[in-house]
Design an enzyme around this catalytic site. Structure first.
Site, short mmCIF file in Angstrom:
data_model
loop_
_atom_site.label_atom_id
_atom_site.label_comp_id
_atom_site.label_asym_id
_atom_site.label_seq_id
_atom_site.Cartn_x
_atom_site.Cartn_y
_atom_site.Cartn_z
CD GLU A 250 -1.91 2.25 1.51
OE1 GLU A 250 -1.62 3.11 0.63
OE2 GLU A 250 -1.98 2.51 2.72
CB CYS A 284 -1.15 6.84 1.39
SG CYS A 284 -2.47 5.93 2.21
CD GLU A 385 2.78 10.03 -1.25
OE1 GLU A 385 1.67 9.73 -0.78
OE2 GLU A 385 3.72 9.20 -1.35
#
Length: 493
Positions: A250, A284, A385
């Protein structure tokens, strides 16, 4: 200040080398705990403990109903110690007490949910084209699971792995982030108090190298379950491939939050604020790319900037605070770097962009909520990110451009859609390449529904009933109900 060892065989043990790491409170800037920096020998000790518990201890013979009872008991102990566990996480990562407490109080429901699934049928009986044969399948535990977790939600994201892994009958060696190890060690102590046999849940603390590297490469590990950055996920997948370990990942995201002209703007702006500034943007699934239809672009930018400037950044333990700290110095420096990157690339800073000054916390890692407007989707602030409180606002003309821009990313973890038209909502949801799509809301998860990503946002799914499949092998069993096997070379015999 307390010093913590490794948790192996239901005991806190000293690391072989005697090496320890400092744990720093990001709001106050001081060291408040020390934890072991495990080396290969320490990791091997933990894996061997988990292997013994899986192969020859009481765990293999434990009935599903007994595993369920232990998970329920662990959930009850977490509920009893919720404020303590939440406080440890606040001291580790600087998130708001109310957010950490809310997450911690939810953990018992995760454990109870998987306690129920542990007792549900998992196999099938299959119709065959072969005469006089019966076939059925069973699901069996994989073995030893390495659960590697990040610092943003240390206990919740561990529960996403620990619940289904234990429910399926595996044993676990957890490696928390070196930023947030203490809360996980405390959870392990509660697991032992709940009655989990020695070796079923072990914790090794330390840096990604040597600790994480030793764990992912250990031949006694059967599966790696990892939550963290895409770069680290790639490295883990490569290591797992050498011995064909099972792996679930993940990973990161650069999730689009799409506002159409017919959206309820009051609700949408609330969702945009929650999506990127909740948890100081350190999730996330953060809605870090905000796509707004041109006719309402200036209004949304203005309202978002006003809301960002009004957010109260302060003491994570103060109920009046609306945003806490960035979790560690390295992440704080990274967030500030991306402010410089976005500015240099031509994005227009409309809010924040600098550290926040909080009275009484001179060394705190506080950052102002930051909004950049006039962002192009090819800018680094829209591609990479950040994992911090930075929103990149991008205009779009029509639905086609919104979908194209939203999907133009290496990631595919989540997306949000804000619209008053039900047909558009479902139409766009079907076209977005993301593992989770929220319609007129954002940043919701549940133990009952799967979570995971497309593309470079990961492999596999967590949560929901299918999460058990991530921690099991499926076995097909054939039974002859006829007259036995005839001589294949003399069928008349």
């Amino acid at each position: 200040m307390r010093q913590y060892g490794l948790f192996v065989d239901n005991e806190m043990v000293e690391p072989a080398t005697g090496e320890y790491l400092d744990v720093v409170n990001p709001a106050r800037g001081h060291v408040w705990a020390r934890v072991a920096n495990a080396r290969a020998d320490d990791v091997g000790r933990a894996v061997e403990s988990a292997r013994r518990a899986f192969e020859s201890g009481p765990w293999p013979a434990c009935r599903a109903a007994d595993r369920a009872k232990l998970l329920i008991r662990l959930g009850q102990l977490v509920e009893d110690h919720a404020e303590e566990l939440a406080g440890l996480q606040v001291d580790e990562n600087g998130k708001l007490m109310r957010e950490m407490l809310g997450q911690t109080r939810l953990l018992p429901e995760y454990f109870n949910y998987y306690a129920g699934l542990a007792q549900m049928p998992t196999g099938t009986t299959n119709p065959l084209h072969v005469k006089d044969m019966v076939n059925y399948t069973v699901r069996e535990p994989l073995g030893v699971v390495a659960a590697i977790t990040p610092w943003n939600s240390p206990l919740l994201l561990l529960a996403w792995k620990l619940g289904p892994a234990l429910a399926a009958g595996n044993t676990v060696v957890a490696k928390p982030s070196e930023v947030t190890p203490v809360s996980v060690l405390r959870l392990a102590e509660l697991a032992a108090e709940a009655g989990l046999p020695p070796g079923v849940f072990n914790v090794v603390t330390g840096l990604g190298s040597p600790t994480g590297t030793a764990l992912t490469g250990h031949p006694g590990v059967d599966k790696i379950a990892f939550t963290g950055s895409t770069a680290t996920g790639r490295a883990i997948a490569a290591e797992a491939g050498k011995s064909l370990k099972r792996v679930s990942l993940e990973l990161g995201g650069k999730s689009p939050n799409i506002v159409f002209a017919d959206a309820d703007l009051d609700s949408a702006v609330n969702g945009l604020v929650a999506g990127i500034f909740g948890a100081s943007g350190q999730t996330c699934m953060a809605g870090s790319r905000i796509l707004v239809q041109e006719s309402h672009y200036d209004e949304v930018v203005t309202r978002l900037a006003e809301r960002a400037e009004a957010i109260k950044v302060g003491d994570p333990r103060d109920a009046a605070s609306e945003m806490g700290t960035v979790a560690c110095q390295a992440q704080f420096d990274k967030v500030r770097h991306y402010v410089e990157v976005a500015t240099a690339d031509g994005a227009r800073l409309v809010a924040g962009g600098k550290p926040a000054v909080v009275d009484g916390f001179p060394d705190g890692l506080f950052m102002r909520p930051t909004v950049f407007a006039d962002v192009r989707n090819d800018m680094r602030i829209a591609r990479e990110e950040v994992f911090g409180p930075i929103a990149a606002v991008i205009p779009f003309r029509d639905e086609e451009e919104a979908v194209r821009t939203a999907n133009d990313t290496d990631f595919g973890l989540a997306a949000g859609i804000w619209t008053g038209e039900v047909q558009r909502a479902h139409r766009v949801a079907g076209r977005l390449r993301a593992g989770t799509v929220w319609i007129n809301n954002y940043r919701k998860t549940s133990y009952a529904t799967p979570f995971g990503g497309y593309k470079q946002s990961g492999l596999g799914r967590e949560n929901g009933p299918d999460a058990l499949h991530e921690y099991t092998e499926e076995k097909s069993v054939w039974v002859d109900t006829g007259q036995g096997v005839k001589d294949p070379f003399n069928p008349r015999a």
